[in-house]
Design an enzyme around this catalytic site. Structure first.
Site, PDB file in Angstrom:
ATOM      1  N   HIS A 163     -39.917  34.029  47.316  1.00 31.68           N
ATOM      2  CA  HIS A 163     -39.715  33.725  45.805  1.00 31.68           C
ATOM      3  C   HIS A 163     -40.314  34.376  44.894  1.00 31.68           C
ATOM      4  O   HIS A 163     -39.426  35.523  43.996  1.00 31.68           O
ATOM      5  CB  HIS A 163     -40.072  32.392  46.116  1.00 31.68           C
ATOM      6  CG  HIS A 163     -40.288  31.558  44.939  1.00 31.68           C
ATOM      7  ND1 HIS A 163     -39.209  30.316  44.647  1.00 31.68           N
ATOM      8  CD2 HIS A 163     -40.688  31.532  43.160  1.00 31.68           C
ATOM      9  CE1 HIS A 163     -39.310  30.548  43.094  1.00 31.68           C
ATOM     10  NE2 HIS A 163     -40.381  30.786  42.136  1.00 31.68           N
ATOM     11  N   GLU A 164     -41.288  34.451  44.806  1.00 31.40           N
ATOM     12  CA  GLU A 164     -42.192  35.817  44.182  1.00 31.40           C
ATOM     13  C   GLU A 164     -41.472  36.930  43.754  1.00 31.40           C
ATOM     14  O   GLU A 164     -41.602  37.655  42.723  1.00 31.40           O
ATOM     15  CB  GLU A 164     -43.912  35.496  44.478  1.00 31.40           C
ATOM     16  CG  GLU A 164     -44.270  34.419  44.482  1.00 31.40           C
ATOM     17  CD  GLU A 164     -44.366  33.419  43.182  1.00 31.40           C
ATOM     18  OE1 GLU A 164     -44.158  34.078  41.895  1.00 31.40           O
ATOM     19  OE2 GLU A 164     -43.910  32.290  43.009  1.00 31.40           O
TER      20      GLU A 164
ATOM     21  N   HIS B   1     -39.125  37.187  41.733  1.00 29.79           N
ATOM     22  CA  HIS B   1     -39.503  37.640  39.984  1.00 29.79           C
ATOM     23  C   HIS B   1     -40.198  38.762  39.990  1.00 29.79           C
ATOM     24  O   HIS B   1     -39.928  39.464  38.947  1.00 29.79           O
ATOM     25  CB  HIS B   1     -40.652  37.109  39.975  1.00 29.79           C
ATOM     26  CG  HIS B   1     -40.148  34.856  39.586  1.00 29.79           C
ATOM     27  ND1 HIS B   1     -39.065  34.511  39.525  1.00 29.79           N
ATOM     28  CD2 HIS B   1     -41.417  33.980  40.035  1.00 29.79           C
ATOM     29  CE1 HIS B   1     -38.756  33.248  39.538  1.00 29.79           C
ATOM     30  NE2 HIS B   1     -40.189  32.998  40.420  1.00 29.79           N
TER      31      HIS B   1
END
Length: 459
Positions: free
Chosen positions: A24-25, A28
């Protein structure tokens, strides 16, 4: 041995959660770096740093509490405009006095953000990016969870197959028990039948467990056509219909007369339809008294996205009804009220379910692996939906802020007004803190409920 298997299941889910958060990170991190934003930190977890290393300008590491993660991007908060001087710029300022606690919060956040700036960062700050780039960065995390969910659900759907009702007979009832009396019968006495009961049409026609229905009323019945077969049976109440079935490789022919009886109304998803009072709706239909054997049937690739969409809709329904659902969880945790198995659970609950799946002897190894993979897929679908909630500090809050800025600038340009500049999300910090505290409280209640009254998938 069962305790060891339980621990293995929990550890598998711990790794899966860390893996999901990490990717998920990454979702980003990659676009942020691609768009030139300086990212000083990429961390899995919160609290004290346990392990870290530096590559280039970014520190990568793990923290003590592995219940989340973050990347630190320079310039998340735009500086306050100095409106006190003619020709004021966007340079960050510190107010000598505050108009209130909330304003002071915003100023302190801007000041902390300004202290992270280094020479050369002037054009590498997040808030200066075009709106679409900021949206891409914030969508990157949830999109990564969605992709993981698609892959996991795809592996189960195509590789292991989904539990599917087949045209193979699993059980045959010797009689037709009137609706509402099923629970009152003792199946050990005359198979639960009374002399007043009508004979079961399937039993009377010669069907037995293990037989496979191959045609009904002249129409062929495929292995996965149970739903179609059921609909045909329900629509031929009181009619004598030809039927063929296969037993031990030999095809047999017979005729069957579906018994007209009152049965519950079932929707397209196989669920009971209820009226306003919650009572099950019924309808008079044909009934032959046999059950289907459920088998894992591999589905085509085209079935993956509909399966994912079904899960997205399910999680969204839970999120939209979250206050009521959390109230129900709290009530169950502190009373004798049973826990809703379809309600929200914490990572502790997910780990416990994974342990139960690994330790149970009710399913085989293939079903255990498929269930764990499906659980990981469902977890990532939940992360995808939850992170899109349009509230800070969630990704959806940043996306809404960027969209609002775009709309505000559009109308300023349309009416030939000065550019209003970036949306100052620092002003939303009070609400952000309220949401964060609410999320922590919700997590605490869920964890407590998952310890004292856990959801169990095996009863």
């Amino acid at each position: 041995m069962s305790i060891l298997l339980f621990i293995i299941g929990v550890l598998v889910m711990v790794v899966a959660v860390a893996f999901s958060i990490g990717l998920h990170e990454v979702g980003h991190l990659v676009p942020a770096k691609r768009f030139g934003v300086r990212v000083p930190q990429y961390m899995i977890g919160f609290g004290k740093t346990v392990f870290s290393f530096k590559r280039g300008e970014t520190e990568y590491g793990f923290k003590a509490i592995p219940l989340g993660g973050y990347i630190a991007m320079i310039g998340m908060y735009p500086p306050a405009k100095n409106k006190g001087n003619v020709g004021a710029t966007d340079a960050p300022i510190l107010r000598k006095s505050s108009t209130g606690m909330f304003q002071q919060m915003a100023d302190e956040a801007r000041h902390a953000a300004a202290e992270q700036l280094q020479p050369g960062d002037e054009d590498r700050v997040f808030y200066k990016l075009p709106v679409y780039k900021r949206i891409i960065i914030m969508l990157g995390g949830p999109t990564m969870n969605l992709l993981i969910g698609i892959v996991m659900i795809g592996i189960v759907t195509v590789g292991f197959g989904l539990p599917t009702q087949t045209s193979t007979v699993d059980e045959v009832y010797q009689c037709v028990v009137p609706l509402g009396q099923e629970g009152d019968r003792d199946s050990s006495v005359n198979n639960g039948c009374l002399a007043s009961d009508a004979p079961g049409p399937a039993y009377a026609a010669g069907l037995r467990p293990g037989d496979t229905v191959t045609s009904f009323d002249g129409a062929p019945v495929g292995n996965t056509d149970w739903v179609t077969l059921t609909q045909a049976i329900r629509s031929h109440a009181g009619e004598s219909v030809p039927l063929t079935y296969e037993r031990d490789g030999v095809e047999h022919s017979t005729s069957i007369t579906p018994y007209k009886t009152e049965r519950p109304v079932i929707n397209e998803e196989g669920q009971l339809v209820t009226d306003a009072s919650g009572a099950a709706k019924t309808v008079e239909v044909g009934f032959i008294g046999m059950g289907s054997e459920v088998q894992n049937i591999s589905q085509p690739v085209s079935a993956v996205l509909p399966a994912v969409w079904t899960q997205v809709k399910g999680v969204t329904a839970v999120v939209l009804d979250l206050p009521a659902r959390m109230a129900a969880v709290g009530k169950a945790a502190f009373s004798d009220t049973p826990r809703d198995p379809n309600g929200p659970i914490s990572v502790v609950g997910v780990g416990r379910i994974a342990g139960e799946i690994s330790a149970t002897n009710l399913i085989g190894i293939n079903d255990k692996v498929a269930s764990l993979i499906s659980l990981i897929g469902g977890l990532n679908i939940a992360l995808f939906v939850f992170n899109l909630i349009p509230l800070l500090p969630l990704d959806g809050g940043h996306i809404i802020g960027a969209l609002f800025e775009s709309v505000r600038r559009f109308f300023a340009k349309l009416f030939k007004r000065p550019d209003p500049g970036p949306v100052d999300i620092a002003k939303m910090l009070p609400l952000t803190y309220v949401v964060a505290v609410g999320m922590l409280a919700m997590g605490a209640v869920l964890i407590y409920a998952d310890i004292v009254k856990p959801v169990s998938i095996f009863g």
